[in-house]
Design a protein around this motif. Structure first.
Motif, mmCIF file in Angstrom:
data_model
loop_
_atom_site.group_PDB
_atom_site.id
_atom_site.type_symbol
_atom_site.label_atom_id
_atom_site.label_comp_id
_atom_site.label_asym_id
_atom_site.label_seq_id
_atom_site.Cartn_x
_atom_site.Cartn_y
_atom_site.Cartn_z
ATOM 1 N N LEU A 89 6.023 2.411 -4.737
ATOM 2 C CA LEU A 89 4.688 2.449 -4.131
ATOM 3 C C LEU A 89 3.860 1.257 -4.591
ATOM 4 C CD1 LEU A 89 2.518 3.807 -2.448
ATOM 5 C CD2 LEU A 89 1.939 5.227 -4.450
ATOM 6 N N ALA A 90 3.946 0.920 -5.872
ATOM 7 C CA ALA A 90 3.207 -0.233 -6.394
ATOM 8 C C ALA A 90 3.666 -1.513 -5.712
ATOM 9 C CB ALA A 90 3.397 -0.339 -7.907
ATOM 10 N N ILE A 91 4.971 -1.650 -5.513
ATOM 11 C CA ILE A 91 5.507 -2.829 -4.825
ATOM 12 C C ILE A 91 4.974 -2.900 -3.404
ATOM 13 C CG2 ILE A 91 7.626 -3.851 -3.879
ATOM 14 C CD1 ILE A 91 9.061 -2.618 -6.368
ATOM 15 N N LEU A 92 5.002 -1.786 -2.697
ATOM 16 C CA LEU A 92 4.523 -1.746 -1.313
ATOM 17 C C LEU A 92 3.062 -2.158 -1.219
ATOM 18 C CD1 LEU A 92 4.993 -1.021 1.658
ATOM 19 C CD2 LEU A 92 4.366 1.344 1.081
ATOM 20 N N ILE A 93 2.245 -1.650 -2.125
ATOM 21 C CA ILE A 93 0.820 -2.000 -2.115
ATOM 22 C C ILE A 93 0.632 -3.493 -2.367
ATOM 23 C CG2 ILE A 93 -1.346 -1.708 -3.385
ATOM 24 C CD1 ILE A 93 -0.549 1.248 -3.740
ATOM 25 N N ALA A 94 1.372 -4.040 -3.339
ATOM 26 C CA ALA A 94 1.271 -5.467 -3.640
ATOM 27 C C ALA A 94 1.709 -6.314 -2.455
ATOM 28 C CB ALA A 94 2.101 -5.810 -4.874
#
Length: 433
Positions: A371-376
């Motif tokens: 999820l953190a990767i997707l947001i970034a």
């Protein structure tokens, strides 16, 4: 059962623990000395990147390529002091800090943990600097210098600083969610890699891309730059422990292990494909290893770091081989080496954090990491596209075709990287020209 002699000791320890909880942070001179050194090491990485990128470009654009890294130092440090630090590290909401620390206001005499707040702010400035400099590798040999500066200023303030707040800042959304990023895999490498890919697409390919070979003009520069990056990265990763402690020691050893494994892995794949193990390949492999271990270095065991380095190098190597499928002339493979390795490293942080007891069950942690990767990716990808389109309304993004053919050092800086020392005429450089 406690003996009568043990009871007074237990009472003393309990009282001491209660006092310690109420005590204010105390300056630690050892931690402070280490963090000043670590900040200097990270600063040195950006000139190292200039050599690394400069050696990979052609001789007619070497100065412009290196200048994009050097100007990032001045530009971003000023912006970090003016507002970037405050956006990233003051408390406001989960996505954006406030401007109470404008101009480093309120930091004098304050502590961040056991080190002066000024030292912490300077250390983090060096991260913001190299994040922008990394993007330049995708747009060399064709982007106007002024356009890069304007884009860099906007990117640093409007994309990097909010993302840093979400990952590391007080009350940050991804920090609260439990995302792990020890030294900047998401904040720096994924952000820079995705932004580089978008920038390459927006600017379009270099003239002759796909038909004309763009070989490195100075391989020794590449090796020197890679060596400086590895040296400086010790401050980058071990310094993120924010003290001279066991976590810094872990980050130091995992950084070296992953980097060594990645370099050997890259050379293996070069040879396995029927080629020769190259110097550029060794330099690229070690940089990819540094990238992959960055988010994980303080969270995984030394043996796990070998896996992180090997898998990060493998993923990046094969993305480089499939570069043409991306339809983007990412000149120095910033997306493959930083974006892809950063994503692999962030996921493997979730997979292996259990090896040091640093995370949740790996399946749960990997979901948070994803999820953190997707947001970034969404934030920096969409944000970079919008910023470049806005900059293009003010300054043309590309140099003219004639300037690109002749090399943009003269057009951008009125200088040349190589002259005969008397007439000022360019000295021919055979490799890569």
């Amino acid at each position: 059962m406690l003996t009568k002699r043990a009871l007074p000791l237990l009472t003393l320890l309990t009282a001491s623990a209660a006092l310690a909880q109420d005590a204010k942070p105390v300056l630690d001179t050892g931690d402070t000395a280490w963090m000043i050194v670590a900040a200097a090491l990270v600063l040195f990485m950006t000139p190292g990147l200039a050599f690394f990128y400069g050696g990979l470009t052609n001789s007619r654009s070497v100065l412009n390529t290196m200048m994009m890294s050097f100007v990032s130092i001045g530009l971003v440090f000023v912006l970090w002091m003016v507002g970037g630090y405050s956006i990233a590290f003051t408390e406001n909401n989960p996505f954006f800090g406030n401007l109470s620390a404008f101009g480093f206001n309120g930091l004098a005499g304050e502590l961040s943990g056991t080190i002066p707040a000024y030292v912490f702010a300077a250390f983090q400035a060096m991260f913001a600097i190299i994040a922008l400099a990394l993007i330049s590798g995708a747009v060399i040999e064709r982007m106007r210098f002024g356009a890069f500066i304007l884009f860099g200023a906007l990117w640093s303030l409007l994309l990097y600083s909010p993302l840093a707040h979400m990952v590391w800042g007080p009350g940050g959304f991804l920090l609260t969610l439990g995302a792990l990023d020890f030294a900047g895999g998401t904040v720096i490498h994924i952000a820079a890699g995705i932004s580089a890919l978008v920038a390459a697409l927006v600017l379009g390919p270099r003239l002759g891309a796909g038909r004309v070979a763009h070989a490195p003009h100075n391989v020794p520069f590449v090796l020197i730059g890679a060596a400086i990056l590895w040296f400086g990265w010790i401050g980058f990763n071990a310094g993120s422990a924010l003290g001279a402690n066991q976590t810094a020691a872990l980050a130091f050893i995992t950084t070296c292990a992953a980097t060594a494994a990645a370099m050997l892995t890259w050379l293996f794949w070069e040879s396995a494909r029927g080629g020769k193990p190259t110097a550029v390949g060794a330099a690229t492999g070690l940089v990819v290893g540094l990238v992959a271990i960055t988010p994980a270095c303080g969270f995984v065991s030394p043996w796990a770091s070998l896996v992180v380095g090997a898998l990060g190098a493998t993923a990046s190597f094969w993305v480089v081989q499939a570069k043409s499928a991306l339809k983007a002339d990412d000149a120095l493979d910033v997306f493959a080496c930083h974006g892809v390795a950063g994503i692999v490293g962030a996921l493997l942080t979730g997979a292996f954090a259990w090896t040091t007891g640093s995370g949740k069950p790996f399946w749960e942690q990997m979901g948070i990491q994803a999820l953190a990767i997707l947001i970034a990716v969404v934030l920096t990808g969409a944000g970079t596209f919008i910023l470049l389109k806005l900059v293009g309304l003010v300054i043309p993004l590309r140099v003219t075709a004639s300037q690109e053919v002749s090399g943009i050092d003269i057009a951008s800086h009125a200088e040349q990287g190589y002259t005969d020392g008397e007439t000022g005429l360019s000295t021919p450089v055979m490799i890569g020209d």
